[in-house]
Design an enzyme around this catalytic site. Sequence first.
Site, PDB file in Angstrom:
ATOM      1  N   HIS A  99      73.519  22.202  12.233  1.00 24.68           N
ATOM      2  CA  HIS A  99      72.731  22.774  13.328  1.00 24.68           C
ATOM      3  C   HIS A  99      71.680  23.713  12.763  1.00 24.68           C
ATOM      4  CE1 HIS A  99      76.290  25.287  12.656  1.00 24.68           C
ATOM      5  NE2 HIS A  99      75.522  26.330  12.969  1.00 24.68           N
ATOM      6  N   HIS A 101      69.552  27.010  13.746  1.00 21.73           N
ATOM      7  CA  HIS A 101      69.398  28.134  14.672  1.00 21.73           C
ATOM      8  C   HIS A 101      67.911  28.444  14.832  1.00 21.73           C
ATOM      9  CE1 HIS A 101      73.627  29.762  14.449  1.00 21.73           C
ATOM     10  NE2 HIS A 101      73.604  29.130  13.299  1.00 21.73           N
TER      11      HIS A 101
HETATM   12  P1  5GP Z   1      77.093  28.908  12.088  1.00 20.20           P
HETATM   13  O1  5GP Z   1      77.652  30.225  11.674  1.00 20.20           O
HETATM   14  O2  5GP Z   1      78.056  27.781  11.852  1.00 20.20           O
HETATM   15  O3  5GP Z   1      75.720  28.651  11.540  1.00 20.20           O
HETATM   16  O4  5GP Z   1      76.818  29.027  13.632  1.00 20.20           O
HETATM   17  C1  5GP Z   1      77.695  28.593  14.609  1.00 20.20           C
HETATM   18  C2  5GP Z   1      77.170  29.149  15.898  1.00 20.20           C
HETATM   19  O5  5GP Z   1      77.773  28.447  16.951  1.00 20.20           O
HETATM   20  C3  5GP Z   1      77.464  30.633  16.102  1.00 20.20           C
HETATM   21  O6  5GP Z   1      76.235  31.340  16.232  1.00 20.20           O
HETATM   22  C4  5GP Z   1      78.300  30.655  17.383  1.00 20.20           C
HETATM   23  O7  5GP Z   1      77.970  31.747  18.219  1.00 20.20           O
HETATM   24  C5  5GP Z   1      77.954  29.318  18.012  1.00 20.20           C
HETATM   25  N1  5GP Z   1      79.014  28.769  18.813  1.00 20.20           N
HETATM   26  C6  5GP Z   1      80.322  28.628  18.450  1.00 20.20           C
HETATM   27  N2  5GP Z   1      81.021  28.062  19.441  1.00 20.20           N
HETATM   28  C7  5GP Z   1      80.153  27.833  20.454  1.00 20.20           C
HETATM   29  C8  5GP Z   1      80.297  27.256  21.758  1.00 20.20           C
HETATM   30  O8  5GP Z   1      81.376  26.843  22.190  1.00 20.20           O
HETATM   31  N3  5GP Z   1      79.177  27.189  22.523  1.00 20.20           N
HETATM   32  C9  5GP Z   1      77.966  27.635  22.071  1.00 20.20           C
HETATM   33  N4  5GP Z   1      76.933  27.524  22.925  1.00 20.20           N
HETATM   34  N5  5GP Z   1      77.796  28.169  20.854  1.00 20.20           N
HETATM   35  C10 5GP Z   1      78.880  28.275  20.060  1.00 20.20           C
END
Ligand code: 5GP
Length: 112
Positions: A99, A101
């Site tokens: 993903h 951001h």
């Molecule tokens: P990472 O740290 O893997 O780059 O980011 C994962 C992101 O996914 C985090 O910013 C977290 O807030 C978001 N996230 C985790 N679970 C969910 C969810 O169930 N729904 C949404 N909309 N975001 C999520």
Amino acid sequence: MAEDCIFCKIIAGSILTKKIYEDDDVVAFIDIKPIAPVHFMIVPKLHVGSLQDCQPAQQDLLGKILLLAPKLALEQGLKGFRTMINTGAEGGQEVFHLHVHIFGGGEILPKI
Ligand code: 5GP
Ligand code: ZN
């Protein structure tokens, strides 16, 4: 679709979230724990664990996601924004489905 992948469940519609965009290849939705006034993610529908797992076959998909980012950012009212791809546990990745951001709004983001 990967079992026990939260983003695959969001894509399949079994976990509800605020989607802001969807087409055949990607979805974009608002981050549940935003780190800026506007914070969403662009996610491929294909389950790819991270940037480290991408292959040449994903080149078009990665390009599509990056080209979509400024369009969706503008739609969300951002004049400028930051993109972030956390890769691997040591890179701060928590959800192992690729993903990108996109976040901004409010204060000018600090330099990193
Ligand atoms: P990472 O740290 O893997 O780059 O980011 C994962 C992101 O996914 C985090 O910013 C977290 O807030 C978001 N996230 C985790 N679970 C969910 C969810 O169930 N729904 C949404 N909309 N975001 C999520
Ligand atoms: Zn997944």
